[in-house]
Each structure stands twice: as structure tokens, then as C-alpha cells.
Design a protein around this motif. Structure first.
Motif, PDB file in Angstrom:
ATOM      1  N   ILE B  39       8.627  -1.274 -17.459  1.00 55.47           N
ATOM      2  CA  ILE B  39       7.728  -1.596 -18.568  1.00 55.47           C
ATOM      3  C   ILE B  39       6.392  -2.060 -17.998  1.00 55.47           C
ATOM      4  CG2 ILE B  39       7.375  -3.093 -20.550  1.00 55.47           C
ATOM      5  CD1 ILE B  39      10.288  -3.058 -21.025  1.00 55.47           C
ATOM      6  N   LYS B  40       5.345  -1.340 -18.356  1.00 55.28           N
ATOM      7  CA  LYS B  40       4.042  -1.641 -17.788  1.00 55.28           C
ATOM      8  C   LYS B  40       3.416  -2.831 -18.508  1.00 55.28           C
ATOM      9  CE  LYS B  40       0.191   1.224 -16.123  1.00 55.28           C
ATOM     10  NZ  LYS B  40      -0.315   2.602 -16.217  1.00 55.28           N
ATOM     11  N   TYR B  41       3.615  -2.896 -19.819  1.00 57.94           N
ATOM     12  CA  TYR B  41       3.037  -3.989 -20.600  1.00 57.94           C
ATOM     13  C   TYR B  41       4.163  -4.896 -21.037  1.00 57.94           C
ATOM     14  CZ  TYR B  41      -1.025  -1.148 -20.236  1.00 57.94           C
ATOM     15  OH  TYR B  41      -2.059  -0.433 -19.712  1.00 57.94           O
ATOM     16  N   LYS B  42       4.370  -5.985 -20.259  1.00 55.79           N
ATOM     17  CA  LYS B  42       5.603  -6.757 -20.352  1.00 55.79           C
ATOM     18  C   LYS B  42       5.514  -7.867 -21.388  1.00 55.79           C
ATOM     19  CE  LYS B  42       6.229  -5.924 -15.437  1.00 55.79           C
ATOM     20  NZ  LYS B  42       4.993  -5.120 -15.362  1.00 55.79           N
ATOM     21  N   THR B  43       5.563  -7.535 -22.679  1.00 49.54           N
ATOM     22  CA  THR B  43       5.646  -8.582 -23.696  1.00 49.54           C
ATOM     23  C   THR B  43       7.079  -9.111 -23.693  1.00 49.54           C
ATOM     24  OG1 THR B  43       6.261  -6.977 -25.374  1.00 49.54           O
ATOM     25  CG2 THR B  43       3.925  -7.444 -25.146  1.00 49.54           C
ATOM     26  N   ALA B  49      14.300  -6.607 -25.416  1.00 50.99           N
ATOM     27  CA  ALA B  49      14.928  -5.395 -25.959  1.00 50.99           C
ATOM     28  C   ALA B  49      15.479  -4.549 -24.822  1.00 50.99           C
ATOM     29  CB  ALA B  49      13.909  -4.592 -26.760  1.00 50.99           C
ATOM     30  N   CYS B  50      14.691  -4.433 -23.743  1.00 51.01           N
ATOM     31  CA  CYS B  50      15.120  -3.632 -22.598  1.00 51.01           C
ATOM     32  C   CYS B  50      16.359  -4.233 -21.962  1.00 51.01           C
ATOM     33  CB  CYS B  50      13.964  -3.541 -21.594  1.00 51.01           C
ATOM     34  SG  CYS B  50      14.408  -2.799 -20.039  1.00 51.01           S
ATOM     35  N   ARG B  51      16.360  -5.574 -21.780  1.00 47.84           N
ATOM     36  CA  ARG B  51      17.497  -6.234 -21.134  1.00 47.84           C
ATOM     37  C   ARG B  51      18.758  -6.052 -21.951  1.00 47.84           C
ATOM     38  NH1 ARG B  51      14.026 -10.393 -18.965  1.00 47.84           N
ATOM     39  NH2 ARG B  51      13.692  -9.697 -16.831  1.00 47.84           N
ATOM     40  N   SER B  52      18.626  -6.162 -23.271  1.00 49.22           N
ATOM     41  CA  SER B  52      19.828  -6.057 -24.083  1.00 49.22           C
ATOM     42  C   SER B  52      20.314  -4.602 -24.102  1.00 49.22           C
ATOM     43  CB  SER B  52      19.568  -6.631 -25.475  1.00 49.22           C
ATOM     44  OG  SER B  52      19.727  -5.664 -26.451  1.00 49.22           O
ATOM     45  N   ALA B  53      19.381  -3.650 -24.089  1.00 51.66           N
ATOM     46  CA  ALA B  53      19.792  -2.238 -24.073  1.00 51.66           C
ATOM     47  C   ALA B  53      20.505  -1.893 -22.771  1.00 51.66           C
ATOM     48  CB  ALA B  53      18.580  -1.338 -24.262  1.00 51.66           C
ATOM     49  N   LEU B  54      20.139  -2.575 -21.690  1.00 55.70           N
ATOM     50  CA  LEU B  54      20.739  -2.256 -20.394  1.00 55.70           C
ATOM     51  C   LEU B  54      21.885  -3.195 -20.035  1.00 55.70           C
ATOM     52  CD1 LEU B  54      17.547  -1.481 -18.295  1.00 55.70           C
ATOM     53  CD2 LEU B  54      19.150   0.123 -19.294  1.00 55.70           C
ATOM     54  N   ASN B  55      22.299  -4.040 -20.983  1.00 51.01           N
ATOM     55  CA  ASN B  55      23.390  -4.983 -20.740  1.00 51.01           C
ATOM     56  C   ASN B  55      23.062  -5.899 -19.559  1.00 51.01           C
ATOM     57  OD1 ASN B  55      25.857  -6.235 -21.049  1.00 51.01           O
ATOM     58  ND2 ASN B  55      26.990  -4.672 -19.891  1.00 51.01           N
ATOM     59  N   LEU B  56      21.841  -6.435 -19.572  1.00 47.05           N
ATOM     60  CA  LEU B  56      21.427  -7.318 -18.477  1.00 47.05           C
ATOM     61  C   LEU B  56      21.267  -8.755 -18.962  1.00 47.05           C
ATOM     62  CD1 LEU B  56      18.671  -5.117 -16.804  1.00 47.05           C
ATOM     63  CD2 LEU B  56      20.919  -5.615 -15.889  1.00 47.05           C
ATOM     64  N   ASP B  57      21.594  -9.011 -20.247  1.00 46.06           N
ATOM     65  CA  ASP B  57      21.398 -10.363 -20.774  1.00 46.06           C
ATOM     66  C   ASP B  57      22.749 -11.048 -20.942  1.00 46.06           C
ATOM     67  OD1 ASP B  57      22.115  -8.512 -22.651  1.00 46.06           O
ATOM     68  OD2 ASP B  57      21.143  -9.534 -24.318  1.00 46.06           O
ATOM     69  N   GLY B  58      22.750 -12.353 -20.786  1.00 49.26           N
ATOM     70  CA  GLY B  58      23.969 -13.137 -20.961  1.00 49.26           C
ATOM     71  C   GLY B  58      24.624 -13.443 -19.640  1.00 49.26           C
ATOM     72  N   PRO B  59      25.656 -14.341 -19.672  1.00 47.74           N
ATOM     73  CA  PRO B  59      26.341 -14.703 -18.426  1.00 47.74           C
ATOM     74  C   PRO B  59      27.126 -13.527 -17.854  1.00 47.74           C
ATOM     75  CG  PRO B  59      27.233 -15.921 -20.315  1.00 47.74           C
ATOM     76  CD  PRO B  59      26.176 -15.029 -20.848  1.00 47.74           C
ATOM     77  N   PHE B  60      27.446 -13.625 -16.568  1.00 41.79           N
ATOM     78  CA  PHE B  60      28.061 -12.515 -15.850  1.00 41.79           C
ATOM     79  C   PHE B  60      29.343 -12.019 -16.515  1.00 41.79           C
ATOM     80  CE2 PHE B  60      31.266 -11.209 -12.730  1.00 41.79           C
ATOM     81  CZ  PHE B  60      30.663 -10.066 -12.250  1.00 41.79           C
ATOM     82  N   LEU B  61      30.260 -12.960 -16.819  1.00 39.03           N
ATOM     83  CA  LEU B  61      31.558 -12.531 -17.344  1.00 39.03           C
ATOM     84  C   LEU B  61      31.420 -11.850 -18.697  1.00 39.03           C
ATOM     85  CD1 LEU B  61      33.992 -15.365 -16.262  1.00 39.03           C
ATOM     86  CD2 LEU B  61      33.938 -12.983 -15.501  1.00 39.03           C
TER      87      LEU B  61
END
Lengths: 529, 338
Positions: B39-43, B49-61
Motif C-alpha cells: 500500500i503506497k498511501y498508508k491510511t 482492511a489489508c491486515r484483516s483480509a490477509l489474516n494478519l490481525d489478532g493474537p497468534f493462536l
């Protein structure tokens, strides 16, 4: 025993995983960290070699250098948020204009922590004012004078050391002629007038991401898009001038805020839709207006945000159906037409966007010399000749884009004549052999990208201009080119190209002088022997 | 028989969960942020939105649980850098290319390895034994990517005997010929030998390069296993009965020596898959190896996970097949099982 292989894979991964992350600053001695990305780039074919060479030069001048290599996906966030001291990076401009070098790389607007392109974090209001002024519609000479002043300021303040201008080369099978590019484009296959066969295989390093011109910025995507689509204007080959393409003529009002284009009659898209002013307006409006039905929600629209967002108010059909009007918020800069010639402004069939929705990115429909046939992701893209091309059908019938990640293999395949007619991103070590081969022609494209060493002006010791100047004296560009680029590059003087506006013809570079560098460091209060 | 099969398949489940956990742990700890890169323009909203789409949000387990839940339904997410590409579809698409390459490589290795191994066991100390030694030593010590380059340079560039223009339906048979992505085996099943031969020529160089890894092990294993059997009493008996040496070796010794050879051949598939990663890259093969190495270089979480899981599944299944083969070769094993 049988899962040992898994362990073998996992162990190196774990060690990679916990490598970096100690960001301690060294306040006392001249300990500095030089960061670079692990992946090779056109301007950095061997990033590790360049880093080692630069570090060696700096150590000769009294610095103590730690090299930090990071995967590209970690490196970019790290430098855009200013976590680095020294960083190796390059720039490939989108426009043949100094604006496209100086504004992204050194204007303070581009230095916001977290999203900076200006990773030197050079913030000089005087410099910013010159660039802003040069954007207004002045004569060429006036703009040249403004840029020259700005460039000399950069040379004086040394927020970065421009290292090299990269040579861009392609190699192709003898008999294909000419393989020209327009200014910043990739080889344009429609311009080939002589060919030993009616098929051409373009062998490249990686697959395209998407073929929706509104939504991509990467080179592997644009080199396909450029064959399938046209813009309303295009570059005259070999020059930085713009000529009519899908627009036949244009006018502008006195204060450069309203531009009116006449669209070419009798052009159809590959799906049979007729080209008109509405199609052109839709292409731009879908990028501008977030509520537009073709502004697909997963798009990133970086082209638009980077170039047009603040400038264009609306694009609409004019007084008759073959007329398009661009309405701007303020005077359009002297390079407005050049912006319209970028591949991101490719005109797309509105009927195809209606039909495919967001899947237009795998079903591109333009007016270009080649029609899209099939995309086997990760392997091959097939295009075929557009017999009704408005500029005369091309000589080549079928174009295949195939992939070979390894530069040596690309060269081997071209030399053997086995599945490659045209290759790009030549590995510097393959060039001598390609040049020796009779059946192969190596051709130089217009220079465009350059590589630089950014110094973070927000962090000690590089907040001190004397230290930055010492770095400039310490680096031996001639050696760097010979050893880390195998001779295939030119030394860079300032962050713009010699053929661009504002390049100071009489400016001499600082010589390589480690003693002078040490003296400057002593002046800055550092104890070097 | 059926319970045996079922039991073995059930064992695979905890194995897969354990393997996926380890891989997920490693991949999650890769440095770098794919969202910051693309993402070039990081709002904040765009990043979230990107993190949640890529399953990168939340604790590890929590993320691991989410991944496992989706993977159980065969949803492996989409490519981190290209939301158009579903990892599951891509794996399905690329599997045949790697499978065909591995099968041909294993076939070459098995045929040459058992032949050379048998010969050198029968006549130890002769030239064929020396060839066997060189083969196994070379196979173990020569890196496949280097061998691949050399093969290309000799047979592709200098002699021009074999094409190496990549693996694609258009280079083999032309557009519209194929119904499946089994570009080598489909023409064979359609009895279209001309096209099969063309495909075979295309696959030969990478398959030969890849075959050197299992070839070494198979040759050595055949040799030692044959030598062991040749020293046994029943061989003396067979010879005393007046059987020809040929018959002794073929009917008696080889069959008994085959069990460890088959085992080692099956196990080699694991090394073959990791070897495919290197071979495929050199030959720009559109298979899982290329897919995985590109993913590793770009920190493409979802693709890496998908590839690793598929490798684990393949490995478990192949070992199952090897176990079943024992029964076919050695009736004693079949009887003791039932």
C-alpha cells in the motif's frame, strides 16, 4: 526420520526469522548502519556487492560500517518510516521530467514518516518553493533555470549521494527490427517492421500482477499493458516529445486549467465497442471518483493518487460525443501531456468493464495493436494481432510473454534460440556473451533509473551536513561501477538525468578523496585517525 | 486391509495439524509487513482492511485457528500480493507440472539406479562398479541447480539436442489441444505418441537434473542390499541346483533385495520435492517449486502455507502407497497383516 526433510526446511527459516531488529544508535564513534534490500532491482543487480563496496569506501574514510540486509518487504517499511541511517535505493521515473525525480525523492511533502519516498528526510522550504514554482506553466527555459537552482542546492546540502545511472538493456534475436521503446516504456512490439517469424516470445523475470492499467504500477504488468492499450497521446520514439494517438488534437484555455481533446474517429476496442469521448472520460472518472461503479473496491489506484488526484477536478464529454474535457483544480504543469502518455492512462473499453467487473484485470480490452487471448498465471500470457489497429496492423502475429526468473537462463535461451526472441533485465555478467553471439542483438534503451545512497537527515550523525559531505568525498564511484556493476552503469552526479531539464552541464562532481572526508569528519568533531 | 488403510489415513490428521502449526509459527515470524509494502498511501483504515483480509490481525493462536478452520474447508486464502489468485486454485493448477517432473525423475533414477546397483553388486571391483560409485558420489555432492545450468549449457545451448523453452501447452502441442494440465500424461492416454514424445523431450533435461538426487541413494542401496542377499545360503542352494547366474539374480536375489530399495525410493520423494524447488527455478518450470520459492522470497504467507501443507499431504500419501507396495512384493507381509 521421514520428517527430517521438513526440519531441514524449518531450521534455516527460523534463523532467518530472528535475524534483524536491533536498532541501537551509536552516539559516540562513527559507527553507522548501511541498510539495503535483499532483492535485486534494475538499478541494483547485486545489492550486496554495492553495499560492500560502499561500506569499504566509508571505512577507508574513518567510518565503522555495519551492513544490514533485509528482505524487500521488510526493507521498504523500514526506510519509509525512517528507521535507517544509510540506505541504498533507486528510482525509476514515470515521466521524462525533473519534477518526477526531485518531488518524490526530496520534496518535504514526500517525507512523511511511514510513507516517505524522500527517505533522506530532506526538508528545505527554499528548495520546496523552487519545485512548486517550476510546476506552474512557465516556458521551458524558465523551468530549466528553476530546476538547475534546485539541483545545485541538493548538490550543496548532500541529503543523498547519487551513485549511478543504470544502463537499461534488452537483447533480441537478430532480424527483429526495430525494437524501439517510447520514452519510459518497454519495447513496443507493434513498432517491429521486420521479423524472421510471425511469433515473438518475450522472456522476462516474473509474471504480471494485473492487466488493469488503472490499478498497477509494476513493470511486469505494464510491459504487457503497453501492447494491448493506447493512450490519448504518446511519445515520439527516441524523444521526450508527445504526439497524438487516440486524440488527434487538443486545445487549452489561457490559465491551463481546461484542456479539450478531439478523439480519433473510427477506432474500435477489441470487443467491437466504438471509441468515443465517453469511453475516455469513463477511463479517468473511474479512477477519480470512489463512487464510480467501475472503481472496484479492492483497487489501490496508486497511479491516480500519485499523479492526478490533487490536479484533476473532473473529466467529461465535451460539446460533441468525440470531445473530452479535463477540468483542473489549478494550472496544469508543463508536463501534463506527458502524464497522459503514462501507461496508467490507457483507455479501457467501458463495455468490457461492465461485462467483467473487477475481473477486467484478467480480461483486458483496449484499442492497442495486440488483442489479449489467454493468461495462464505464473506461466504465460498470449496476445494476438489486432487486424483493425488504427495505426496499421503490426507485423508480428502472436506474442507470448513467458517467464524465466534467472537472468543466465534467459540469456541461454535466447542464445540457443530455444523459446526466447526478446529478453530484458539482462544480468550484467551475461552481457559479454550475448554481445559475442552472432544471432543476438543487444540494444541499449534510454537511461531512466538511478541508484543513490540516502542519508537520514533526522538521525545522527547524518543530521550534520559536514558528515554527509564527507560521505560524498569517501565514495569511489568509478570503482563501484567497475566492481559492483561490471562496468554497465554511468556515474551519477545529481538526482536527475543529463537529458532532463535542470541538469547543470558545468557542475563537476566531488572527487574521490578519503583524506578530505576525514578532515571534514574531524571538523564535525569526530576523532578519526 | 481396510482398517490398516483407515488407521494410516487417520494418523495423517494430527501429523498435518502439527506440521501446519510449525509452518504457521515460522511464517508468522518472518520479518516484514506485506501490507506496508503493497500500500503506497498508508491510511490506518487501508492498513487495517489489508491486515484483516490477509489474516494478519489478532493474537497468534487466533490467527492460526482461523487459518486451520478455513484450510479444513480447503480455503487457503488468496495470494498476499494478488487477491485475484486463490492459493487453492493455484496449487491445483501447478500440481501436475511438479508431479510429472517428480515421477519421470524418480523413474529415471529407479531404472538406472537398480540396473547399475545390481551390476556392481554382481561384479564388484569392475568398471561398472566404478561407474556406480561415481554416480552415487556425484549425485550426492553435485547441487541440482548447478547441474541444471550445466545440462542447459551442454544439451540446450551447445549441442541443441533438447529444447528448454519451458513447460507450457503452447510450446508442446499448441493452443486448445489439452483438456487437463497433465501435459505429459494426457497425450499418452490419448495414444497421441508424437505429442507425448515432444512433451518428453521438454521434460527430459529437468528430470535428469532432478533424478541425480534419488539416483545416488537408490544405486548405493541396491548395491549393498544385493550384496547382502548374494551372501545368503539360499543363493548357494540355488546355484547348487544348477540355475544359471542370470536366473539366480533375477528370480531369487533381486526380489528379496527389493524391499529396502522400494522403501528408500518412496522416501526419496521428500528430497525430490525439495530438490524440485531448485530444479524448477532453473528451468522456469510452472510447478509448485517455483511457486514456493517465489513466495519465500517475497514473504507470501498464504502461498508458503499452502505449498508446505500440500507437500506434507503428498509425502504422507506416498509413504502409504509404499507401505501398500510391500504387500505386493512380499507375500509374507501381506499375510502377517491380515
Amino acid at each position: 526420520m521421514r520428517h527430517l526433510w521438513l526440519l531441514l526446511l524449518v531450521v534455516p527459516l527460523v534463523t532467518v526469522g530472528c535475524g534483524t531488529e536491533s536498532d541501537s544508535e551509536a552516539p559516540t564513534a562513527l559507527k553507522v548502519v548501511l541498510s539495503h534490500g535483499a532483492n535485486s532491482r534494475p538499478y541494483l543487480p547485486w545489492p550486496g556487492d554495492v553495499a560492500k563496496q560502499v561500506a569499504g569506501d566509508l571505512e577507508d574514510a574513518g567510518f565503522e560500517v555495519e551492513i544490514r540486509k533485509e528482505p524487500w518487504s521488510a526493507y521498504i517499511p523500514s526506510v519509509t518510516s525512517g528507521r535507517h541511517q544509510l540506505a541504498l535505493l533507486g528510482w525509476s521515473p514515470d515521466l521524462p521530467d525533473t519534477d518526477n525525480y526531485l518531488v518524490p525523492l526530496l520534496h518535504s511533502d514526500s517525507s512523511e514518516i511511514g510513507s516517505a519516498n524522500n527517505i533522506s528526510f530532506y526538508r528545505n522550504p527554499e528548495f520546496d518553493k523552487l519545485l512548486d514554482e517550476a510546476r506552474l506553466p512557465h516556458t521551458r527555459e524558465e523551468r530549466h533555470a528553476l530546476y538547475e537552482k534546485a539541483v545545485r542546492m541538493v548538490f550543496r546540502d548532500v541529503p543523498m549521494v547519487p551513485l549511478i545511472y543504470a544502463d537499461r538493456r534488452v537483447a533480441f534475436r537478430k532480424g527483429f527490427a526495430p525494437l524501439q521503446t517510447e520514452w519510459v516504456t518497454h519495447p513496443l512490439i507493434r513498432r517491429v517492421k521486420e521479423a524472421p517469424s510471425d511469433t515473438l516470445v518475450f522472456l522476462r523475470g516474473a509474471d504480471s500482477n494485473s492487466l488493469d492499467p488503472g490499478d498497477v504500477t509494476d513493470g511486469e504488468s505494464s510491459k504487457v499493458i503497453e501492447q494491448v492499450f493506447d493512450r490519448i497521446v504518446r511519445y515520439v520514439p527516441g524523444t521526450q516529445d508527445v504526439e497524438p494517438a487516440l486524440a488527434t488534437s487538443w486545445t487549452k484555455n489561457d490559465d491551463h486549467t481546461v484542456w479539450t481533446f478531439q478523439i480519433r474517429e473510427g477506432v474500435t476496442f477489441h470487443d467491437g465497442t466504438k471509441l468515443d469521448g465517453a469511453a475516455v472520460a469513463t477511463t479517468f472518472e473511474r479512477m477519480r471518483d470512489p463512487k464510480h461503479p467501475y472503481h472496484f473496491p479492492d483497487g489501490k489506484w496508486d497511479n491516480w493518487k500519485g499523479s492526478f488526484q490533487r490536479l484533476i477536478k473532473k473529466v467529461e464529454v465535451g460539446s460533441h460525443p468525440m470531445e473530452v474535457v479535463f477540468r483542473c483544480n489549478h494550472a496544469a504543469p508543463g508536463f501534463f501531456l506527458h502524464m497522459l502518455a503514462m501507461f496508467g492512462c490507457s483507455i479501457i473499453s467501458p463495455a468490457a468493464m461492465e461485462k467483467h467487473g473487477a475481473d477486467i484485470r484478467i480480461n483486458p480490452v483496449g484499442t492497442g495493436a495486440f488483442k489479449f487471448v489467454k493468461w495462464d498465471s505464473g506461466n504465460e500470457i498470449h496476445l494476438t494481432r489486432n487486424e483493425n489497429y488504427w495505426d496499421g496492423p503490426p507485423k508480428i502475429k502472436d506474442v507470448y510473454f513467458r517467464i524465466a526468473p534467472d537472468a543466465t537462463v534467459r540469456a541461454d535461451r535466447l542464445i540457443a534460440g530455444s523459446g526466447a526472441d526478446l529478453i530484458d533485465n539482462l544480468g550484467p555478467d551475461t552481457i559479454p556473451q550475448l554481445e559475442k553471439t552472432d544471432s543476438v542483438v543487444v540494444s541499449k534503451l534510454p537511461q531512466s533509473s538511478f541508484c543513490y545512497l540516502a542519508m537520514n537527515c533526522l538521525k545522527a550523525p547524518f543530521d550534520n551536513p559536514k558528515v554527509r559531505e564527507a560521505v560524498a568525498y569517501a565514495i569511489n564511484k568509478k570503482n563501484l561501477i567497475r566492481l559492483a556493476y561490471r562496468g554497465y552503469a554511468k556515474p551519477a552526479l545529481v538526482p536527475t538525468l543529463p537529458s532532463f531539464l535542470g541538469f547543470p552541464k558545468d557542475l563537476k562532481d566531488r572527487p574521490h578523496d578519503p583524506e578530505k572526508a576525514k578532515a571534514l569528519l574531524r571538523e564535525a568533531g569526530y576523532a578519526v585517525e | 486391509m481396510l482398517t490398516f488403510l483407515l488407521r494410516r489415513l487417520l494418523i495423517a490428521i494430527p501429523l498435518l495439524i502439527a506440521a501446519s502449526f510449525i509452518v504457521f509459527l515460522v511464517v508468522s515470524n518472518f520479518p516484514g509487513d506485506p501490507c506496508a509494502e503493497q500500500i503506497k498511501y498508508k491510511t490506518p483504515e487501508a492498513m487495517e482492511a489489508c491486515r484483516s483480509a490477509l489474516n494478519l490481525d489478532g493474537p497468534f493462536l487466533e490467527r492460526y485457528g482461523r487459518y486451520l478452520g478455513r484450510a479444513a474447508q480447503l480455503d487457503f486464502g488468496h495470494d498476499v500480493y494478488n487477491d485475484r489468485l486463490q492459493v487453492g486454485d493455484e496449487l491445483k493448477k501447478r500440481f501436475p507440472a511438479t508431479a510429472e517432473l517428480a515421477i519421470i525423475a524418480l523413474l529415471i533414477a529407479y531404472l538406472i539406479g537398480t540396473w547399475v546397483g545390481t551390476r556392481s553388486a554382481i561384479r564388484p571391483g569392475t568398471w561398472i562398479d566404478a561407474v556406480g560409485q561415481v554416480l552415487s558420489l556425484g549425485g550426492i555432492s553435485i547441487p541440482v541447480f548447478w547441474l541444471g545450468m550445466i545440462l542447459i549449457a551442454i544439451f540446450g545451448v551447445e549441442l541443441r539436442w533438447l529444447p528448454f523453452e519451458g513447460w507450457s501447452d503452447t510450446t508442446i502441442a499448441g493452443e486448445g489441444y489439452y483438456h487437463t494440465r497433465w501435459w505429459l500424461f494426457e497425450p499418452l492416454f490419448r495414444l497421441d505418441f508424437g505429442i507425448f514424445l515432444t512433451a518428453l523431450k521438454h521434460i527430459l533435461l529437468p528430470a535428469v537434473a532432478l533424478s541425480t538426487i534419488p539416483l545416488a541413494t537408490i544405486t548405493r542401496m541396491t548395491r549393498s542390499s544385493m550384496l547382502e542377499e548374494l551372501g545368503k545360503d539360499y543363493v548357494t542352494t540355488a546355484r547348487a541346483k544348477g540355475l544359471t547366474e542370470r536366473r539366480v539374480v533375477k528370480r531369487h536375489v533381486r526380489r528379496n533385495a527389493l524391499i529396502p530399495i522400494i522403501t528408500i525410493t518412496g522416501l526419496q520423494l521428500g528430497t525430490l520435492l525439495s530438490g524440485a524447488v531448485l530444479t524448477e527455478r532453473v528451468f522456469s518450470w510452472p510447478g509448485l517449486g517455483t511457486y514456493m520459492i517465489d513466495a519465500a522470497l517475497r514473504v507470501n504467507h498464504s502461498v508458503l502455507m499452502g505449498c508446505m501443507l500440500l507437500f506434507v499431504v503428498t509425502f504422507v500419501l506416498v509413504n502409504l502407497v509404499v507401505d501398500l507396495l510391500y504387500g505386493v512384493i512380499d507375500p509374507r507381509i501381506r499375510h502377517s497383516r491380515s
